[in-house]
Design a protein around this motif. Sequence first.
Motif, PDB file in Angstrom:
ATOM      1  N   ALA A  92      -7.426 -49.855 -48.662  1.00 39.16           N
ATOM      2  CA  ALA A  92      -7.994 -49.285 -47.440  1.00 39.16           C
ATOM      3  C   ALA A  92      -7.964 -47.768 -47.455  1.00 39.16           C
ATOM      4  O   ALA A  92      -8.845 -47.108 -46.886  1.00 39.16           O
ATOM      5  CB  ALA A  92      -7.242 -49.810 -46.223  1.00 39.16           C
ATOM      6  N   ASN A  93      -6.963 -47.190 -48.110  1.00 36.97           N
ATOM      7  CA  ASN A  93      -6.848 -45.733 -48.153  1.00 36.97           C
ATOM      8  C   ASN A  93      -7.680 -45.099 -49.258  1.00 36.97           C
ATOM      9  O   ASN A  93      -7.774 -43.869 -49.329  1.00 36.97           O
ATOM     10  CB  ASN A  93      -5.371 -45.335 -48.341  1.00 36.97           C
ATOM     11  N   ASP A  94      -8.274 -45.915 -50.118  1.00 36.12           N
ATOM     12  CA  ASP A  94      -9.147 -45.381 -51.155  1.00 36.12           C
ATOM     13  C   ASP A  94     -10.453 -44.896 -50.541  1.00 36.12           C
ATOM     14  O   ASP A  94     -10.931 -45.458 -49.554  1.00 36.12           O
ATOM     15  CB  ASP A  94      -9.433 -46.457 -52.204  1.00 36.12           C
ATOM     16  N   ALA A  95     -11.021 -43.841 -51.106  1.00 40.45           N
ATOM     17  CA  ALA A  95     -12.267 -43.288 -50.563  1.00 40.45           C
ATOM     18  C   ALA A  95     -13.409 -44.296 -50.643  1.00 40.45           C
ATOM     19  O   ALA A  95     -14.286 -44.321 -49.771  1.00 40.45           O
ATOM     20  CB  ALA A  95     -12.634 -42.010 -51.312  1.00 40.45           C
ATOM     21  N   TYR A  96     -13.406 -45.145 -51.674  1.00 36.93           N
ATOM     22  CA  TYR A  96     -14.469 -46.137 -51.867  1.00 36.93           C
ATOM     23  C   TYR A  96     -13.831 -47.494 -52.156  1.00 36.93           C
ATOM     24  O   TYR A  96     -13.745 -47.916 -53.321  1.00 36.93           O
ATOM     25  CB  TYR A  96     -15.394 -45.720 -53.014  1.00 36.93           C
ATOM     26  N   PRO A  97     -13.368 -48.184 -51.114  1.00 38.91           N
ATOM     27  CA  PRO A  97     -12.616 -49.433 -51.316  1.00 38.91           C
ATOM     28  C   PRO A  97     -13.363 -50.497 -52.098  1.00 38.91           C
ATOM     29  O   PRO A  97     -12.781 -51.167 -52.950  1.00 38.91           O
ATOM     30  CB  PRO A  97     -12.322 -49.893 -49.885  1.00 38.91           C
ATOM     31  N   VAL A  98     -14.655 -50.670 -51.803  1.00 36.22           N
ATOM     32  CA  VAL A  98     -15.418 -51.716 -52.492  1.00 36.22           C
ATOM     33  C   VAL A  98     -15.520 -51.415 -53.979  1.00 36.22           C
ATOM     34  O   VAL A  98     -15.354 -52.304 -54.821  1.00 36.22           O
ATOM     35  CB  VAL A  98     -16.829 -51.861 -51.869  1.00 36.22           C
ATOM     36  N   LEU A  99     -15.758 -50.161 -54.324  1.00 32.25           N
ATOM     37  CA  LEU A  99     -15.846 -49.792 -55.736  1.00 32.25           C
ATOM     38  C   LEU A  99     -14.487 -49.927 -56.423  1.00 32.25           C
ATOM     39  O   LEU A  99     -14.405 -50.299 -57.601  1.00 32.25           O
ATOM     40  CB  LEU A  99     -16.376 -48.368 -55.884  1.00 32.25           C
TER      41      LEU A  99
END
Length: 308
Positions: A111-118
Amino acid sequence: MRNNRNCGTSTKFGIIGETKIPSPLFALIPGLAGLYRSAPFALVFVLAMLQAQWTYTGYDASAHVAEETVMARLNAAWGVFLSVAVSAVVGYVLLLVLTWSIPQGDVAATANDAYPVLQIAYANLAPLGGHVVAVIIGVAMWLCGLASITSMARMWYAFARDDGMPGARWLKRVHPRHRTPIHAIVVTSALAVLITVYAAAYTVVTSISTITLYLAYVIPIWLNWRNRRRGLGEYATRATAPWSLGRFGPAINAVAILWVIVISVVFALPPNELVLWTMLLLGVLIALYWTLSARRRFVGPAAGAAAR
């Protein structure tokens, strides 16, 4: 939208660029700051609905291009219904797959990643597979943007054709060769780009577009529901509408009206409070434009256009 246990300290302000504006709602409503600091699940869930609700917009595009649709009275309605039905099923399956595929089940890190899906895609696929997913996402976003521009341009053209827009004489011109409202397309495309220049406006635009779209959706629903109950005026029946909800129509209409009322309030709460003031300003500007100019020229769709 992300929320955490410290959301009370980060949601007391509406943010404009690097400038923070203290939220008066926390002073006007005792206990609101404490509620946000405790961040109960119900509050976090309700606030997080904005992004999910935002994805369920745009199906009105079928109506905006109805003049270019074969058997529009039937097919435009099917377009609206199927866009929601297919998105609900496919979207739910996609979310299940992404949730099951979170690396090591670490929801917080993802969730804290800039691009969660990627992040999920690259963690579970070979690099080439991750690249393919990234390209698919980019193409899907591009097509979504094209659909939005098409819908918005046709809507501007429709209002301009009936003299309901500033600069209507220019905006309603149709290109003699391409047979498209080229001026309306260029202006709406330029506005879409200009909005993205100011990054801090993203959440405001997202919230306002969601609220105003749903308000636009619910007005004809409410009128249809009200007129049907009264037995007066114009409302959809099996005789007048090739596509109908039948006997379930009134109940579904009532649920839709209540839902729009709820989300219109929720989406103006902190941290989306800037939306409330922007909506009020937008409402004042529209009221002024109507009072000072539009009401003298705009009388609704022309008879010839309505007949078509």
